[in-house]
Scaffold this active site. Sequence first.
Site, PDB file in Angstrom:
ATOM      1  N   ARG A   1       0.821  -1.212   0.000  1.00 58.02           N
ATOM      2  CA  ARG A   1       0.000   0.000   0.000  1.00 58.02           C
ATOM      3  C   ARG A   1       0.855   1.262   0.000  1.00 58.02           C
ATOM      4  NH1 ARG A   1      -5.357  -1.528   2.526  1.00 58.02           N
ATOM      5  NH2 ARG A   1      -5.772   0.679   2.721  1.00 58.02           N
TER       6      ARG A   1
ATOM      7  N   TYR B   1       0.799   4.311  -2.485  1.00 55.14           N
ATOM      8  CA  TYR B   1      -0.298   5.274  -2.275  1.00 55.14           C
ATOM      9  C   TYR B   1      -0.070   6.060  -0.980  1.00 55.14           C
ATOM     10  CZ  TYR B   1      -5.153   6.969  -1.902  1.00 55.14           C
ATOM     11  OH  TYR B   1      -6.284   7.750  -1.799  1.00 55.14           O
TER      12      TYR B   1
ATOM     13  N   GLU C   1       2.588   6.413   1.101  1.00 55.90           N
ATOM     14  CA  GLU C   1       3.799   7.253   1.157  1.00 55.90           C
ATOM     15  C   GLU C   1       3.788   8.300   0.053  1.00 55.90           C
ATOM     16  OE1 GLU C   1       5.395   7.318   3.747  1.00 55.90           O
ATOM     17  OE2 GLU C   1       6.225   5.400   4.402  1.00 55.90           O
ATOM     18  N   GLY C   2       3.179   7.954  -1.103  1.00 52.64           N
ATOM     19  CA  GLY C   2       3.043   8.942  -2.179  1.00 52.64           C
ATOM     20  C   GLY C   2       2.236  10.140  -1.695  1.00 52.64           C
ATOM     21  N   LYS C   3       1.136   9.863  -1.003  1.00 50.32           N
ATOM     22  CA  LYS C   3       0.285  10.943  -0.482  1.00 50.32           C
ATOM     23  C   LYS C   3       0.994  11.707   0.635  1.00 50.32           C
ATOM     24  CE  LYS C   3      -3.713  10.592  -2.736  1.00 50.32           C
ATOM     25  NZ  LYS C   3      -4.361  11.695  -3.455  1.00 50.32           N
TER      26      LYS C   3
ATOM     27  N   ASN D   1     -12.954   7.513   3.885  1.00 48.80           N
ATOM     28  CA  ASN D   1     -13.804   6.756   2.955  1.00 48.80           C
ATOM     29  C   ASN D   1     -15.051   7.506   2.528  1.00 48.80           C
ATOM     30  OD1 ASN D   1     -12.337   4.441   2.725  1.00 48.80           O
ATOM     31  ND2 ASN D   1     -13.325   3.420   4.467  1.00 48.80           N
TER      32      ASN D   1
ATOM     33  N   VAL E   1     -18.017  -0.557  -0.088  1.00 52.55           N
ATOM     34  CA  VAL E   1     -19.416  -0.180  -0.348  1.00 52.55           C
ATOM     35  C   VAL E   1     -19.837  -0.673  -1.738  1.00 52.55           C
ATOM     36  CG1 VAL E   1     -21.042   1.728  -0.610  1.00 52.55           C
ATOM     37  CG2 VAL E   1     -19.320   1.813   1.196  1.00 52.55           C
TER      38      VAL E   1
ATOM     39  N   GLY F   1     -15.202  -9.390  10.033  1.00 49.82           N
ATOM     40  CA  GLY F   1     -16.235  -8.371   9.787  1.00 49.82           C
ATOM     41  C   GLY F   1     -16.389  -7.398  10.940  1.00 49.82           C
TER      42      GLY F   1
HETATM   43  N1  LIG Z   1     -12.929   8.155  -2.707  1.00 52.42           N
HETATM   44  C1  LIG Z   1     -12.381   8.149  -1.513  1.00 52.42           C
HETATM   45  O1  LIG Z   1     -12.946   7.570  -0.577  1.00 52.42           O
HETATM   46  C2  LIG Z   1     -11.076   8.862  -1.256  1.00 52.42           C
HETATM   47  C3  LIG Z   1     -10.532   8.801   0.042  1.00 52.42           C
HETATM   48  C4  LIG Z   1      -9.326   9.461   0.288  1.00 52.42           C
HETATM   49  C5  LIG Z   1      -8.707  10.182  -0.721  1.00 52.42           C
HETATM   50  N2  LIG Z   1      -9.247  10.221  -1.964  1.00 52.42           N
HETATM   51  C6  LIG Z   1      -8.512  10.960  -3.000  1.00 52.42           C
HETATM   52  O2  LIG Z   1      -9.393  11.710  -3.800  1.00 52.42           O
HETATM   53  C7  LIG Z   1      -8.936  11.708  -5.148  1.00 52.42           C
HETATM   54  C8  LIG Z   1     -10.030  11.218  -6.073  1.00 52.42           C
HETATM   55  O3  LIG Z   1     -10.393   9.898  -5.709  1.00 52.42           O
HETATM   56  P1  LIG Z   1     -11.576   9.104  -6.418  1.00 52.42           P
HETATM   57  O4  LIG Z   1     -12.220   8.239  -5.416  1.00 52.42           O
HETATM   58  O5  LIG Z   1     -12.406  10.051  -7.192  1.00 52.42           O
HETATM   59  O6  LIG Z   1     -10.738   8.151  -7.387  1.00 52.42           O
HETATM   60  P2  LIG Z   1     -10.870   7.882  -8.949  1.00 52.42           P
HETATM   61  O7  LIG Z   1      -9.933   6.787  -9.280  1.00 52.42           O
HETATM   62  O8  LIG Z   1     -12.316   7.708  -9.318  1.00 52.42           O
HETATM   63  O9  LIG Z   1     -10.389   9.253  -9.573  1.00 52.42           O
HETATM   64  C9  LIG Z   1      -9.048   9.573  -9.810  1.00 52.42           C
HETATM   65  C10 LIG Z   1      -8.962  10.248 -11.149  1.00 52.42           C
HETATM   66  O10 LIG Z   1      -7.611  10.623 -11.389  1.00 52.42           O
HETATM   67  C11 LIG Z   1      -7.267  10.271 -12.733  1.00 52.42           C
HETATM   68  N3  LIG Z   1      -5.820  10.067 -12.803  1.00 52.42           N
HETATM   69  C12 LIG Z   1      -5.083   9.084 -12.223  1.00 52.42           C
HETATM   70  N4  LIG Z   1      -3.783   9.243 -12.504  1.00 52.42           N
HETATM   71  C13 LIG Z   1      -3.690  10.358 -13.268  1.00 52.42           C
HETATM   72  C14 LIG Z   1      -2.621  11.049 -13.886  1.00 52.42           C
HETATM   73  N5  LIG Z   1      -1.346  10.613 -13.762  1.00 52.42           N
HETATM   74  N6  LIG Z   1      -2.887  12.159 -14.622  1.00 52.42           N
HETATM   75  C15 LIG Z   1      -4.163  12.610 -14.763  1.00 52.42           C
HETATM   76  N7  LIG Z   1      -5.228  11.994 -14.202  1.00 52.42           N
HETATM   77  C16 LIG Z   1      -4.988  10.886 -13.458  1.00 52.42           C
HETATM   78  C17 LIG Z   1      -8.061   9.016 -13.001  1.00 52.42           C
HETATM   79  O11 LIG Z   1      -8.215   8.725 -14.385  1.00 52.42           O
HETATM   80  C18 LIG Z   1      -9.396   9.349 -12.318  1.00 52.42           C
HETATM   81  O12 LIG Z   1     -10.269  10.029 -13.158  1.00 52.42           O
HETATM   82  C19 LIG Z   1      -7.677  10.843  -5.190  1.00 52.42           C
HETATM   83  O13 LIG Z   1      -6.546  11.678  -5.128  1.00 52.42           O
HETATM   84  C20 LIG Z   1      -7.795  10.018  -3.935  1.00 52.42           C
HETATM   85  O14 LIG Z   1      -6.532   9.651  -3.451  1.00 52.42           O
HETATM   86  C21 LIG Z   1     -10.412   9.567  -2.253  1.00 52.42           C
END
Ligand SMILES: NC(=O)c1ccc[n+]([C@@H]2O[C@H](COP(=O)([O-])OP(=O)(O)OC[C@H]3O[C@@H](n4cnc5c(N)ncnc54)[C@H](O)[C@@H]3O)[C@@H](O)[C@H]2O)c1
Length: 312
Positions: free
Chosen positions: A141, A144, A146-148, A173, A187, A206
């Site tokens: 993981r 993601y 460490e990247g974040k 989430n 979900v 669970g």
């Molecule tokens: N959904 C969640 O519960 C949640 C929780 C924590 C953080 N986030 C963060 O919110 C953001 C959006 O998440 P999401 O759930 O909509 O995910 P998602 O995968 O639906 O959306 C991510 C979008 O980024 C685009 N993408 C990926 N790599 C790319 C790149 N190199 N260049 C351009 N576009 C790129 C994808 O095509 C996609 O449209 C993310 O950064 C995610 O880490 C989401």
Amino acid sequence: MNRILVTGGAGFLGSHLCDRLIADGADVLCVDNFYTGNKANIAPLMGNPYFELMRHDVTFPLYAEVDQIFNLACPASPVHYQFDPVQTTKTNVHGAINMLGLAKRLKARILQASTSEVYGDPEVHPQTEDYWGRVNPIGIRSCYDEGKRCAETLFFDYHRQHQVDIKVVRIFNTYGPRMHPNDGRVVSNFIVQALKGEDITIYGDGQQTRSFCYVDDLIDGLVRMMNSQSSLTGPVNMGNPTEMTMLELAENVLRLTASKARLVFKPLPQDDPKQRQPDIAMAKSQLGWEPKVALVDGLKETIAYFKKIVLV
Ligand SMILES: NC(=O)c1ccc[n+]([C@@H]2O[C@H](COP(=O)([O-])OP(=O)(O)OC[C@H]3O[C@@H](n4cnc5c(N)ncnc54)[C@H](O)[C@@H]3O)[C@@H](O)[C@H]2O)c1
């Protein structure tokens, strides 16, 4: 008119954000490489003269004239971010550098969609923003998590070193219509399995807990944060503090879908956190934000969406 760039704008959260910004009267530039994004998510906006779509990978520099940047580009679910982990780290780190460079040049305000995953498998509960986290730096993981974390570091260094106007939100989430049906998130998994009458997969016993925020609430929080006073950089937690076990979630989904699917138990994946719950006191006091949509109402909307795409 506010010109706003949304990276990852064709994804689950990004497309809802584009809808909201257009409804608020902004001029929106959506940038996406369609790695996990989907044109169907933004199709309703395509005829709008104030909505523009650019296919672009944020790991490469971008030149555009905007006033605000929401940086959401990054695959968010483990199946997607682990498929090409090197690209995931690049998207987080190079993407942040490119977008921060753009914000610096334009003197634009920039918001980072960070994540509760920066807390890893936490020892404190609920997590407050001053908790530094417990992340495995070499696990599956880590690309993601460490990247974040590195992206957050870059945001604060650009702020300290170059006075970039930053906002960092740690998203917990979130669920709702336009989630990916096969992304392995709990979900969407449960709903799709229930609708198809397949066994509902529960990892572990669970009893591990999560909290789920409905997408409209989260988007409202992101917009409030973007428009808050400059001194509020974050990080600010956003999520729903109401916690439930995976068994409780499964039972809700079974009831709302009237499904006869069975529950089956499988081993927990590596590094899966046992418990996670946001402390949202800062969002409440600084932004007047807290989730409003009840789980049952959010699940009903989400189930209605999945019925359209799964049962065709
Ligand atoms: N959904 C969640 O519960 C949640 C929780 C924590 C953080 N986030 C963060 O919110 C953001 C959006 O998440 P999401 O759930 O909509 O995910 P998602 O995968 O639906 O959306 C991510 C979008 O980024 C685009 N993408 C990926 N790599 C790319 C790149 N190199 N260049 C351009 N576009 C790129 C994808 O095509 C996609 O449209 C993310 O950064 C995610 O880490 C989401």
